[in-house]
Design an enzyme around this catalytic site. Structure first.
Site, mmCIF file in Angstrom:
data_model
loop_
_atom_site.group_PDB
_atom_site.id
_atom_site.type_symbol
_atom_site.label_atom_id
_atom_site.label_comp_id
_atom_site.label_asym_id
_atom_site.label_seq_id
_atom_site.Cartn_x
_atom_site.Cartn_y
_atom_site.Cartn_z
ATOM 1 N N TYR A 278 7.176 10.701 -1.226
ATOM 2 C CA TYR A 278 7.088 9.874 -2.430
ATOM 3 C C TYR A 278 5.754 10.101 -3.111
ATOM 4 C CZ TYR A 278 4.997 6.657 1.113
ATOM 5 O OH TYR A 278 4.275 6.109 2.141
ATOM 6 N N GLY B 84 0.820 -1.199 0.000
ATOM 7 C CA GLY B 84 0.000 0.000 0.000
ATOM 8 C C GLY B 84 0.858 1.255 0.000
ATOM 9 N N CYS B 85 0.265 2.370 -0.385
ATOM 10 C CA CYS B 85 1.040 3.616 -0.427
ATOM 11 C C CYS B 85 1.444 4.056 0.979
ATOM 12 C CB CYS B 85 0.262 4.711 -1.151
ATOM 13 S SG CYS B 85 -1.376 5.080 -0.477
ATOM 14 N N TRP B 86 0.511 4.101 1.910
ATOM 15 C CA TRP B 86 0.819 4.563 3.261
ATOM 16 C C TRP B 86 1.828 3.673 3.979
ATOM 17 C CZ3 TRP B 86 -0.054 9.234 5.022
ATOM 18 C CH2 TRP B 86 -1.144 9.976 4.546
ATOM 19 N N PRO B 87 1.701 2.357 3.945
ATOM 20 C CA PRO B 87 2.618 1.526 4.727
ATOM 21 C C PRO B 87 4.087 1.703 4.381
ATOM 22 C CG PRO B 87 0.691 0.264 4.106
ATOM 23 C CD PRO B 87 0.604 1.548 3.356
#
Length: 316
Positions: free
Chosen positions: A287, A115-118
Site C-alpha cells: 500500500y 499509522g502507516c506501519w500498523p
C-alpha cells in the site's frame, strides 16, 4: 450543507496530500490559516472551533494542544498523530478492521487515524486471531520497507539532500520501542508486542510489509489456503473496502510486491504465501504509506463522518 474543514498542519506532507485530495469538492469548504499565523494559538483556536471537522497533521504534543483548544461541543476531529491511537475514547480509523468499524467512525466525534506501519500487520493478523487459526499469544514478528516520506520532514530533507549517496536500505527502530507498537498490539488482538523491524528505502512513497509465521509449534497447524480463506472472508464482508486480497498462488516471486505498486491510491493488497510441508507462511501487504497509510485513510474517515461515499476523492 457545506461542511467546514480545517487542516491544522496543512503545510506538512500529510496535510498537503489531504488538501490535494479534497480539491474541487463542492460539499466542503477548507478553512486555511495564513502562513504568518500558523503558530498563532488564538488564530488556530478560532479556526478549530469554526470547523465542522478538524484534521490534525501535527506532532503528538501539538495535536494534544489543538484538541485542548476546542471549547465547543460540535467540532469533530481526525488526528493523524500517535497521541490518541490507543485511547478508548477515540475511534480507531482503520475502516476495514471490522465489519462495524465504518459505522463506529461515522458516529464518532474523535477519530484517530491509524499509522502507516500498523495497518499491514492488523489487516493480516487480526482476521486470523479472530478465526482461531493463530492464537493470541503466538509470537509475532513484523518487518517491511517504506518510502522515506514516512519519516516526516527531517527524513525527507535528508534523503533529498543526499541524492545518489542516500542509503537504499536502512533498518531502524532497533531498540524495538517504535511508537507504532502499542497500536499494533492493541488492534491485532495479540497478547504481547510484535518484534518489529522497519526499513526505509531510497524511494519517496509506497510500502510492502511482511509477517513471517512459524506455524509448526501450534496444536493445530493451519494450511496456507486456510490462512488465505480467513483473510479473504473477512474483507469480503466489509462494505466499501479499499483492501483487496490477491488469489492464493504458489509463487517464487511476483512484481505485485513492488512497494510503489499502489502509489497515489487508497488501495491495500494482501497476499498469503505458504509452504505447508514446512509449516511456514508469510503474510504480505502492499500500500501507499501516504495514501491508505496516511492521507487517504484520513479522507476515507472524513467521508464516513460526513455521511458521503467512503470512496469520494479517493483513487482505488
Amino acid at each position: 450543507m457545506v461542511a467546514k474543514i480545517f487542516i491544522d498542519g496543512e503545510a506538512g506532507t500529510t496535510g498537503l496530500q489531504i488538501r490535494e485530495r479534497l480539491a474541487g469538492r463542492r460539499d466542503l469548504q477548507v478553512l486555511s490559516i495564513s502562513a504568518d499565523k500558523r503558530k498563532d494559538q488564538d488564530e488556530r483556536k478560532r479556526l478549530l472551533n469554526a470547523a465542522d471537522v478538524a484534521i490534525l497533521c501535527l506532532p503528538d504534543d501539538a495535536a494534544r494542544e489543538s484538541v485542548s483548544l476546542i471549547d465547543n461541543g460540535t467540532t469533530r476531529v481526525i488526528d493523524a498523530s500517535t497521541a490518541f491511537r490507543v485511547d478508548p475514547a477515540w475511534a480507531y480509523g482503520f475502516a476495514e478492521m471490522d465489519q462495524s468499524q465504518s459505522e463506529i467512525i461515522a458516529n464518532a466525534r474523535f477519530v484517530t487515524n491509524p499509522g502507516c506501519w500498523p495497518q499491514g500487520l492488523i489487516a493480516n493478523v487480526r482476521p486470523l486471531i479472530a478465526a482461531g487459526l493463530i492464537p493470541s499469544d503466538h509470537p509475532l514478528t513484523y518487518n517491511g520497507i517504506s518510502g522515506y516520506t514516512g519519516g516526516g520532514k527531517q527524513m525527507i530533507a535528508e534523503y533529498e539532500a543526499e541524492g545518489d549517496a542516500a542509503s537504499h536500505f536502512m533498518p531502524y527502530g532497533l531498540t524495538f520501542q517504535h511508537k507504532h507498537v502499542p497500536e499494533m498490539t492493541t488492534y491485532t488482538g495479540a497478547k504481547s508486542a510484535p518484534l518489529f523491524v522497519p526499513t526505509v528505502g531510497d524511494f519517496a512513497q509506497g510500502m510492502t510489509t511482511f509477517v513471517p509465521l512459524q506455524l509448526g509449534q501450534l496444536a493445530t497447524v493451519p494450511t496456507g489456503r486456510q490462512l488465505h480463506a480467513a483473510i479473504a472472508d473477512h474483507f469480503a464482508a466489509i462494505k466499501d473496502s479499499f483492501v483487496t486480497v490477491a488469489p492464493y498462488e504458489e509463487l517464487a516471486k511476483t512484481p505485485a510486491l513492488d512497494p510503489e505498486a499502489h502509489n497515489g491510491t487508497n488501495t491495500m493488497t494482501l497476499h498469503v504465501f505458504a509452504n505447508d510441508a514446512r509449516a511456514q507462511a508469510v503474510l504480505v501487504a502492499v500500500y501507499d504509506n501516504l495514501g491508505k497509510g496516511a492521507s487517504g485513510a484520513a479522507v476515507q474517515n472524513l467521508n464516513l463522518m460526513l455521511g458521503v461515499s467512503a470512496k469520494e476523492s479517493l483513487a482505488a
